[in-house]
Design an enzyme around this catalytic site. Structure first.
Site, PDB file in Angstrom:
ATOM      1  N   TYR A 102      33.045  39.445  15.748  1.00 16.39           N
ATOM      2  CA  TYR A 102      32.345  38.230  16.161  1.00 16.39           C
ATOM      3  C   TYR A 102      31.171  37.946  15.230  1.00 16.39           C
ATOM      4  CZ  TYR A 102      28.752  41.278  18.283  1.00 16.39           C
ATOM      5  OH  TYR A 102      27.770  42.211  18.491  1.00 16.39           O
ATOM      6  N   CYS A 103      30.775  36.677  15.173  1.00 16.54           N
ATOM      7  CA  CYS A 103      29.523  36.266  14.540  1.00 16.54           C
ATOM      8  C   CYS A 103      28.681  35.631  15.644  1.00 16.54           C
ATOM      9  CB  CYS A 103      29.760  35.327  13.363  1.00 16.54           C
ATOM     10  SG  CYS A 103      30.534  33.744  13.787  1.00 16.54           S
ATOM     11  N   PHE A 104      27.793  34.714  15.310  1.00 15.77           N
ATOM     12  CA  PHE A 104      26.922  34.192  16.360  1.00 15.77           C
ATOM     13  C   PHE A 104      27.655  33.253  17.315  1.00 15.77           C
ATOM     14  CE2 PHE A 104      23.604  31.220  17.969  1.00 15.77           C
ATOM     15  CZ  PHE A 104      22.954  32.136  18.767  1.00 15.77           C
ATOM     16  N   TYR A 131      28.915  35.873  19.609  1.00 18.11           N
ATOM     17  CA  TYR A 131      27.861  36.582  20.342  1.00 18.11           C
ATOM     18  C   TYR A 131      27.287  35.717  21.457  1.00 18.11           C
ATOM     19  CZ  TYR A 131      23.227  38.425  21.406  1.00 18.11           C
ATOM     20  OH  TYR A 131      22.121  38.880  22.078  1.00 18.11           O
TER      21      TYR A 131
END
Length: 368
Positions: A102-104, A131
């Site tokens: 995952y990223c943001f 996230y």
């Protein structure tokens, strides 16, 4: 190597509970500075961009738009830096075939990492919404936690509340999630969790308990603050209305508990972290700071007396005589902690449903 099929390229909110409950591995591809501000217990940081690269790309995005930012990002992460990072991602995927990345927000960064992995022969799923979505799921779970029937476990300092909770299958450890024991001496060698990570850890602990909503949960009596973090407001409000069970143990019993906790264990932890000499210096500072925090309640004169006794005890400890610490711990309990506890307990006296020693309180809670 094909880790996942393209049919399972994403995990959405329907999967979040399974991911947290089973502690499935998570690869966080955000920059280290983002990871430090907030992450999840099972996540490991293998960033697409370092902090400086992220800042540079972010400024480009702001001034020149998305296309220019993507071009800059590809220029910054290329060649050897790309190969090195790709190797980390491949290793993570190989070692954690059941995991996710995952990223943001589940946008360009996670899709870029997923795409580069796919080009190398690795199909690996990402978290839809990233996230931010998983964090919101945890916050929603904390609101659910506050809806449970609760029992609050109270007791004088040293009465053994934290070990007690470990014997309750339906308990949550607020201090464990906070990384702080709640008192002036409550810190540990490692830094306390920040507010975001405290909330994440508490929600994770709750989800992993797999409690039914009707199940009564046991929580230790806490004020609004645990060290530098604060309880979620909905939970704090629910705790102020819940019945209270009070552990009552003798002064000698409690003195031995805090002697073991504050002196024996903390000495060992500081020396393990910093070495024997520097660890003892850090431990001495920890004790001095703890006593300094309660100086106003002790009064200037009494604080000075206990400070002197504490200093002498530390000198004796260097000679192998640790028991001298009891000479300042005992008055600290009887003159500071106990009166404060009695006052606070008086405010909730109408909610007390049982009082007894550890074994009696455990039997009462298990019976209920």
């Amino acid at each position: 190597m094909a880790i996942k099929s393209s049919a399972t390229a994403r995990a959405d909110s329907a999967d979040f509970r399974t991911i947290i409950a089973n502690k499935l591995p998570l690869m966080d591809v955000r920059a280290p500075i983002e990871f430090e501000k907030g992450a999840f217990g099972q996540s490991i940081n293998h960033p697409l961009m370092n902090n400086d690269e992220r800042a540079e790309v972010g400024l480009c995005y702001k001034n020149k738009g998305q296309a220019a930012a993507i071009t800059l990002g590809n220029a910054l992460v290329c060649g050897q830096s790309k190969a090195s990072r790709l190797a980390h991602w491949q290793n993570f995927a190989q070692e954690n075939p059941q995991g996710y990345l995952y990223c943001f927000r589940g946008g360009l960064r996670s899709q870029t990492v997923q795409g580069w992995l796919k080009e190398s022969g690795v199909n690996y799923p990402l978290i839809t919404g990233g996230y931010k979505a998983l964090r919101q799921f945890l916050l929603n779970e904390l609101e659910q936690l506050a809806l449970h029937p609760l029992t609050i476990l109270a007791g004088n300092t040293g009465s053994g509340k934290t070990p007690f909770l470990a014997h309750c299958a339906n308990s949550l450890d607020l201090e464990g999630a906070a990384g702080h024991r709640g008192s002036s001496f409550g810190g540990f060698v490692t830094a306390q969790a920040n507010q975001i990570n405290f909330e994440n850890k508490l929600a994770e602990q709750y989800i992993q308990g797999k409690f039914s909503l009707a199940q009564r949960l046991v929580l230790e009596d806490e004020g609004r603050l645990i060290g530098s973090v604060h309880l979620p407001e909905s939970l704090r409000q629910a705790m102020t209305l819940a019945p209270v069970v009070v552990i009552e143990e003798s002064l000698d019993y409690r003195l031995e508990q805090i002697y073991q906790e504050y002196i024996i264990k903390m000495t060992a932890q500081y020396q393990l972290a910093y070495g024997e000499e520097q660890g003892f210096i850090a431990f001495s500072e920890y004790l001095a700071q703890g006593l300094f925090k309660v100086r106003k309640r002790l009064g200037t004169e009494r604080y000075g007396q206990l400070k002197q006794i504490q200093s002498m005890a530390l000198s004796q400890q260097q000679k192998g005589q640790l028991a001298y610490h009891l000479d300042w711990l005992k008055p600290l309990l009887s003159e500071y902690y106990d009166p404060m506890y009695q006052y606070q307990l008086g405010l909730k006296a109408d909610r007390v449903v049982f009082q007894g020693n550890n074994a009696q309180c455990l039997a009462f809670i298990e019976d209920k």
